[in-house]
Design an enzyme around this catalytic site. Structure first.
Site, PDB file in Angstrom:
ATOM      1  N   HIS A  38      -7.610   9.496  -1.379  1.00 43.81           N
ATOM      2  CA  HIS A  38      -6.912   9.394  -0.100  1.00 43.81           C
ATOM      3  C   HIS A  38      -7.725   9.994   1.056  1.00 43.81           C
ATOM      4  O   HIS A  38      -7.791   9.407   2.143  1.00 43.81           O
ATOM      5  CB  HIS A  38      -5.553  10.097  -0.199  1.00 43.81           C
ATOM      6  CG  HIS A  38      -4.548   9.598   0.780  1.00 43.81           C
ATOM      7  ND1 HIS A  38      -3.193   9.621   0.540  1.00 43.81           N
ATOM      8  CD2 HIS A  38      -4.678   9.058   2.015  1.00 43.81           C
ATOM      9  CE1 HIS A  38      -2.540   9.107   1.573  1.00 43.81           C
ATOM     10  NE2 HIS A  38      -3.428   8.776   2.488  1.00 43.81           N
ATOM     11  N   ASP A  91       0.840  -1.188   0.000  1.00 46.04           N
ATOM     12  CA  ASP A  91       0.000   0.000   0.000  1.00 46.04           C
ATOM     13  C   ASP A  91       0.880   1.245   0.000  1.00 46.04           C
ATOM     14  O   ASP A  91       1.653   1.476   0.935  1.00 46.04           O
ATOM     15  CB  ASP A  91      -0.891  -0.015   1.243  1.00 46.04           C
ATOM     16  CG  ASP A  91      -1.782   1.203   1.325  1.00 46.04           C
ATOM     17  OD1 ASP A  91      -2.926   1.132   0.829  1.00 46.04           O
ATOM     18  OD2 ASP A  91      -1.343   2.239   1.873  1.00 46.04           O
ATOM     19  N   LYS A 130      -2.851   5.936  -4.043  1.00 43.61           N
ATOM     20  CA  LYS A 130      -3.927   6.862  -3.674  1.00 43.61           C
ATOM     21  C   LYS A 130      -3.717   8.239  -4.289  1.00 43.61           C
ATOM     22  O   LYS A 130      -2.584   8.691  -4.459  1.00 43.61           O
ATOM     23  CB  LYS A 130      -4.007   7.012  -2.149  1.00 43.61           C
ATOM     24  CG  LYS A 130      -4.040   5.698  -1.375  1.00 43.61           C
ATOM     25  CD  LYS A 130      -4.078   5.933   0.125  1.00 43.61           C
ATOM     26  CE  LYS A 130      -3.745   4.670   0.889  1.00 43.61           C
ATOM     27  NZ  LYS A 130      -2.294   4.366   0.862  1.00 43.61           N
ATOM     28  N   TYR A 152       3.145   9.689  -0.140  1.00 39.98           N
ATOM     29  CA  TYR A 152       4.268   9.023   0.530  1.00 39.98           C
ATOM     30  C   TYR A 152       5.597   9.250  -0.186  1.00 39.98           C
ATOM     31  O   TYR A 152       6.662   9.063   0.408  1.00 39.98           O
ATOM     32  CB  TYR A 152       4.030   7.521   0.639  1.00 39.98           C
ATOM     33  CG  TYR A 152       2.761   7.120   1.344  1.00 39.98           C
ATOM     34  CD1 TYR A 152       1.986   8.029   2.052  1.00 39.98           C
ATOM     35  CD2 TYR A 152       2.306   5.797   1.286  1.00 39.98           C
ATOM     36  CE1 TYR A 152       0.818   7.657   2.682  1.00 39.98           C
ATOM     37  CE2 TYR A 152       1.138   5.406   1.924  1.00 39.98           C
ATOM     38  CZ  TYR A 152       0.395   6.345   2.611  1.00 39.98           C
ATOM     39  OH  TYR A 152      -0.768   5.954   3.233  1.00 39.98           O
TER      40      TYR A 152
END
Length: 325
Positions: A160, A98, A128, A103
């Site tokens: 998200h 994930d 996301k 990120y």
């Protein structure tokens, strides 16, 4: 293979549901990964039931896709650290990774998956859409994620956060549905959506997200939200299933762990699975990566579940979805 689309009435909502071969809420062991040690139906509604097959545990989503119930998260893991961590997780038997635009490590995830030697279809990859790309920029941002991953169509693409102050999550959801229908992503869902957000996109589109990924742990158990998910056929997936470490010091959980000869993290992850909730724990430590996955072998008692249920205090470790923009 996806089954036929049907119309379902859920309360005042009318939704279109794509039935998969396994039916709603089935988890089917993958015979290519180890040998199932037990099979059991647990507490869940449509889209939330599961059967255990050791490290092969997979949930069948409402659209027929099969998603591993235990995944590997890479939030706040640098691009440099993410590649070896994902490589280690895949070597240990994880089959879901994930990530997210936010990120900054989608490229590292893609490199690790490609270098793993596993067939692409063996690894379920989620990413996301970040809040600043809601609305007209959603398709462009999606393609940028695909390019960074370098793995072809993602298995799951999520909004998200609803970012209600922007008020663009409804048209953004329509964009995700178009991407799915064009074959550019296999499944689509949401993250951090409250009941009102879910009901609004379902009312507008007639289609239900296959997953809602939310903060969920013993201190924030989301009974009302999980009940709505069960009614709609949405799989609940927990980010921060360990409460960003807060629950690891809990004396009740520590006592349960001692009784089972397990770690507190394993107890908490097993508790999620028994509720029919998928989990994506995060670690960059090889021993912890291995220990977390071993939670599938633990069996909790009714008394364990009663003690854990009593820990719910509505306490978040992250932000409330209504204030994130």
């Amino acid at each position: 293979m996806l089954g036929a689309e049907r119309v379902a009435h859920v309360g005042a909502l009318v939704v279109r549901v794509r039935d998969g071969e396994g039916g709603h809420g089935d988890i089917l062991p993958d015979a290519t990964w180890g040998v199932p040690h037990r099979r059991r139906r647990c507490h869940a509604g449509r889209g939330g039931g599961w059967q255990s097959g050791g490290m092969t545990t997979r949930m069948t989503l409402a659209d027929g896709m099969r998603m591993p119930a235990v995944g590997f998260g890479v939030y706040k893991v640098s691009d440099e650290a993410a590649e070896p961590a994902v490589a280690q997780a895949l070597a240990e038997g994880y089959r879901l990774v994930d990530t997210a635009t936010l990120y900054g490590n989608e490229a590292a995830v893609g490199r690790a998956v490609r270098a793993s030697g596993l067939d692409r279809d063996e690894v379920f990859v989620t990413t996301k859409l970040w809040n600043d790309a809601h609305g007209d920029r959603a398709e462009e941002a999606f393609q940028a994620s695909v390019d960074r991953l370098g793995l072809g169509a993602p298995d799951l693409y999520l909004i998200h956060w609803p970012a209600p102050a922007r008020d663009l999550y409804v048209p953004t959801w329509r964009t995700l549905l178009r991407l799915r229908d064009a074959g550019r992503v296999r499944s689509v869902g949401v993250s951090n959506f409250q009941p009102a957000h879910l009901e609004r996109i379902v009312r507008d589109s007639g289609e239900v997200p296959v997953v809602n990924q939310v903060e969920l742990h013993p201190y924030l158990q989301h009974a009302e939200l999980r009940a709505l998910h069960a009614e709609l056929g949405v799989v609940t997936q927990a980010w921060s299933p360990l409460g960003r470490g807060a629950v690891l010091q809990d004396p009740v959980l520590a006592e349960i762990a001692r009784e089972h000869g397990a770690t507190v993290a394993q107890v908490v992850l097993r508790w999620h699975l028994d509720l029919g909730v998928a989990v994506i724990p995060k670690s960059v430590t090889p021993a912890r990566i291995r220990e977390n996955l071993a939670a599938v072998h633990l069996e909790l008692t009714e008394d364990d579940h009663e003690r854990i249920a009593a820990l719910d205090r509505g306490e978040r470790s992250g932000s409330h979805p209504d204030v994130v923009s």
